[in-house]
Scaffold this motif. Structure first.
Motif, PDB file in Angstrom:
ATOM      1  N   LYS A  43       0.846  -1.195   0.000  1.00  0.00           N
ATOM      2  CA  LYS A  43       0.000   0.000   0.000  1.00  0.00           C
ATOM      3  C   LYS A  43       0.880   1.242   0.000  1.00  0.00           C
ATOM      4  O   LYS A  43       1.772   1.381   0.830  1.00  0.00           O
ATOM      5  CB  LYS A  43      -0.914   0.008   1.220  1.00  0.00           C
ATOM      6  N   LYS A  44       0.621   2.129  -0.925  1.00  0.00           N
ATOM      7  CA  LYS A  44       1.402   3.366  -1.027  1.00  0.00           C
ATOM      8  C   LYS A  44       1.212   4.204   0.228  1.00  0.00           C
ATOM      9  O   LYS A  44       0.085   4.555   0.593  1.00  0.00           O
ATOM     10  CB  LYS A  44       0.974   4.150  -2.270  1.00  0.00           C
ATOM     11  N   ASP A  45       2.313   4.533   0.888  1.00  0.00           N
ATOM     12  CA  ASP A  45       2.275   5.295   2.130  1.00  0.00           C
ATOM     13  C   ASP A  45       2.230   6.784   1.807  1.00  0.00           C
ATOM     14  O   ASP A  45       3.092   7.304   1.081  1.00  0.00           O
ATOM     15  CB  ASP A  45       3.516   4.964   2.976  1.00  0.00           C
ATOM     16  N   GLU A  46       1.257   7.485   2.360  1.00  0.00           N
ATOM     17  CA  GLU A  46       1.079   8.905   2.046  1.00  0.00           C
ATOM     18  C   GLU A  46       2.254   9.742   2.523  1.00  0.00           C
ATOM     19  O   GLU A  46       2.699  10.666   1.834  1.00  0.00           O
ATOM     20  CB  GLU A  46      -0.226   9.422   2.670  1.00  0.00           C
ATOM     21  N   ARG A  47       2.771   9.419   3.714  1.00  0.00           N
ATOM     22  CA  ARG A  47       3.897  10.212   4.238  1.00  0.00           C
ATOM     23  C   ARG A  47       5.142  10.022   3.383  1.00  0.00           C
ATOM     24  O   ARG A  47       5.841  10.988   3.060  1.00  0.00           O
ATOM     25  CB  ARG A  47       4.203   9.805   5.690  1.00  0.00           C
ATOM     26  N   ALA A  99       5.251   9.023   0.251  1.00  0.00           N
ATOM     27  CA  ALA A  99       5.007   9.611  -1.066  1.00  0.00           C
ATOM     28  C   ALA A  99       5.179  11.124  -1.012  1.00  0.00           C
ATOM     29  O   ALA A  99       5.720  11.733  -1.947  1.00  0.00           O
ATOM     30  CB  ALA A  99       3.614   9.240  -1.551  1.00  0.00           C
ATOM     31  N   ALA A 100       4.704  11.762   0.055  1.00  0.00           N
ATOM     32  CA  ALA A 100       4.841  13.214   0.193  1.00  0.00           C
ATOM     33  C   ALA A 100       6.306  13.618   0.374  1.00  0.00           C
ATOM     34  O   ALA A 100       6.738  14.671  -0.113  1.00  0.00           O
ATOM     35  CB  ALA A 100       4.008  13.708   1.374  1.00  0.00           C
ATOM     36  N   ASN A 134       4.578   1.698  -6.736  1.00  0.00           N
ATOM     37  CA  ASN A 134       4.057   2.662  -5.770  1.00  0.00           C
ATOM     38  C   ASN A 134       4.921   3.916  -5.675  1.00  0.00           C
ATOM     39  O   ASN A 134       4.403   5.017  -5.440  1.00  0.00           O
ATOM     40  CB  ASN A 134       3.950   2.019  -4.381  1.00  0.00           C
ATOM     41  N   TYR A 135       6.227   3.751  -5.833  1.00  0.00           N
ATOM     42  CA  TYR A 135       7.149   4.892  -5.710  1.00  0.00           C
ATOM     43  C   TYR A 135       7.958   5.002  -7.005  1.00  0.00           C
ATOM     44  O   TYR A 135       9.183   4.964  -7.003  1.00  0.00           O
ATOM     45  CB  TYR A 135       8.044   4.709  -4.482  1.00  0.00           C
TER      46      TYR A 135
END
Length: 548
Positions: free
Chosen positions: A39-43, A45-46, A88-89
């Motif tokens: 699952k792509k992590d929002e933190r 990714a930001a 994801n990244y």
């Protein structure tokens, strides 16, 4: 650089070592790498890490596996996680480690075979991952451990105290290797290795000792020079251009290469040979002019400190290598020269053929010097230019070309494969590649034309070309063909730009030469346009074919 480290063991101390010169993202826990993959992590990714390391401990990863079947099950599943992690990244370089599996102390004799087979199987999976996902790169963790020694690299105390598998000194080695990897990811490789001969490629002085008297064979001191030549030969096979700058009589140098039976390198391995009594800084300038390359693309190796110092003073753009005082380390130093200055992650067909292509260019120069006129010379080459949209087979070359080309580059627009994918997709861009061949051979894919459409206007984002084909009016033929195609597609106007850099002066007046009119700008940046409603018929020296 912004980076993050994912792992299946505790590497917080390693993150701490890298925080001095990098921004490091703190993950939720060392066992959570699979969570970040699924699952792509929002933190994260930001934070947008430029480099995302995944360092896996082999024994922790394969805990409980007793046979190759169970090993493959775990590693195959890990491969799927990593592929998802890369997706994801996708804007990050994902650097994935090889694995080192330590045989159990208590167990059958074939336990070591299982450990080796596990590492080899993971190597195969990593190779496939890197081929499918272009943002994945390999981190040679096992090689680092083997070079240093397992007993010194691992720490039982750290493991039982905090699930940290590695000794403190090993963590420092890991951090240093990671710094090297990050530097390679963003570095533009050098192009030419210029070599002295006497006491550099062989022992002794060829002019005094003769071709069979120099120190070069398979034993003792001669083996040092032979192994050094083997390293250089490997570099040439990886696309590094070789040149010679030696104070010697050219006849003596020829005799060394042709008559000494222990010579690994041959005259044909070199793109330029300057064996005379001129100052070496002068000769390296001639080599740069002959190869049409900037001096900042050159690396110079010479055993003589006075020659090295003269090069540093008179040609400061050239990288000068410190020659080792311990001669036995010379082969290793040459390997480091490749790693530090020439290393590339992917080898293209153009890289493999580079030396041959420059030798073909030497033949073209000879013909040009004897031609009655320049136009006659160009016609005699029988040049064919093949234009085609970039595809899966040429994408890697396209990225390499736009990141290595400096002189003929109108806007010096750099992209990695992910940025190019975005340009061709979300931004609606087009990239045309040009392959150039003539009677002497194929120069490969050497030019790129990037544009996007804005209504009935084609906005030319960049036009670049390898220095190998500069000066042959290839650009005239490419632009004439492209503009006529745009006109046929209903485009009535084209705009272009020139953005000045320290190295792209050769294209300063390109757009004026090609019939564009400047509409705004200054010396640093200029904007141009050209109406496509009526294009004049022009006599073409070269043949242009479309491959669409």
């Amino acid at each position: 650089m912004r980076l993050s480290i994912l792992s299946n063991v505790n590497l917080d101390m390693l993150s701490g070592l890298l925080k001095k010169e990098n921004e490091v993202f703190q993950t939720d826990g060392y066992g959570e790498w699979i969570t970040y993959a699924l699952k792509k992590d929002e933190r994260l990714a930001a934070f947008a890490p430029e480099c995302l390391f995944l360092l896996l401990d082999g024994n922790a990863l394969l805990e409980g596996c007793q046979d190759m079947g169970s090993v493959k099950t775990v590693l195959d599943r890990s491969e799927q996680y990593i592929e998802k992690l890369a997706e994801n990244y996708s804007a990050s370089y994902l650097v994935v480690s090889t694995i080192d599996v330590r045989p159990e102390h208590i167990g059958a004799g074939d336990a070591s075979d299982l450990a080796q087979a596990s590492g080899a199987y993971w190597d195969t999976l990593l190779t496939g991952l890197a081929e499918r996902q272009k943002n994945i790169h390999r981190f040679e963790l096992r090689r680092l451990i083997e070079d240093y020694g397992r007993k010194q690299f691992y720490s039982a105390k750290f493991w039982y105290m905090g699930s940290i598998p590695y000794d403190m000194k090993a963590l420092h080695l890991l951090a240093e290797e990671m710094r090297h990897v990050m530097a390679r990811l963003v570095r533009v490789p050098k192009k030419v290795l210029v070599l002295d001969l006497d006491n550099t490629l062989w022992g002794g002085v060829i002019g005094e000792d003769g071709p069979e008297g120099i120190v070069l064979d398979s034993a003792h001191e001669g083996a040092i020079y032979q192994d050094t030549q083997k390293q250089i030969k490997k570099m040439q096979q990886q696309g590094v251009l070789l040149a010679i700058a030696s104070k010697n009589n050219s006849e003596d140098v020829q005799s060394a290469f042709r008559e000494n039976p222990h010579m690994i390198l041959k005259e044909s391995d070199f793109s330029a040979i300057y064996a005379d009594w001129n100052p070496k800084p002068v000769n390296i300038g001639k080599i740069a002019e002959e190869l049409n390359l900037g001096l900042d693309s050159f690396v110079f190796v010479d055993d003589n400190e006075a020659e090295r110092e003269a090069m540093r003073i008179q040609q400061p753009e050239v990288t000068v290598v410190d020659f080792p005082t311990d001669l036995t380390t010379l082969p290793a130093v040459m390997a480091e020269v490749y790693e530090n200055y020439f290393f590339t992650w992917h080898l293209t067909d153009e890289d493999k053929a580079k030396t041959m292509q420059y030798q073909q260019e030497r033949e073209r120069r000879k013909e040009r010097e004897s031609a009655v006129s320049y136009e006659d010379y160009l016609r005699s080459l029988q040049t064919t230019i093949r234009l085609a949209p970039v595809n899966d087979n040429t994408r890697e070359r396209a990225v390499q070309l736009m990141n290595k080309t400096n002189q003929f580059n109108t806007c010096t627009l750099r992209m990695d494969e992910l940025a190019l994918e975005h340009y061709l997709g979300e931004e609606g861009g087009h990239l045309l590649m040009a392959e150039v061949s003539d009677k002497y051979g194929n120069s490969g894919w050497v030019s790129e034309f990037l544009y996007h459409q804005d209504g009935d206007t084609a906005v030319i984002d960049n036009f670049l070309m390898s220095c190998r084909v500069m000066g042959r009016k290839v650009e005239d033929a490419i632009l004439d063909a492209v503009l006529k195609k745009l006109q046929a597609d209903g485009i009535t106007r084209a705009t272009a730009a020139y953005k000045k850099t320290a190295k792209n002066k050769p294209v300063e007046a390109l757009w004026e030469h090609l019939g564009f009119t400047q509409v705004s700008g200054d010396e640093e940046q200029k904007q141009y346009e050209r109406k496509l409603t009526s294009l004049p018929e022009t006599e073409q020296i070269h043949t242009v074919v479309w491959d669409v």
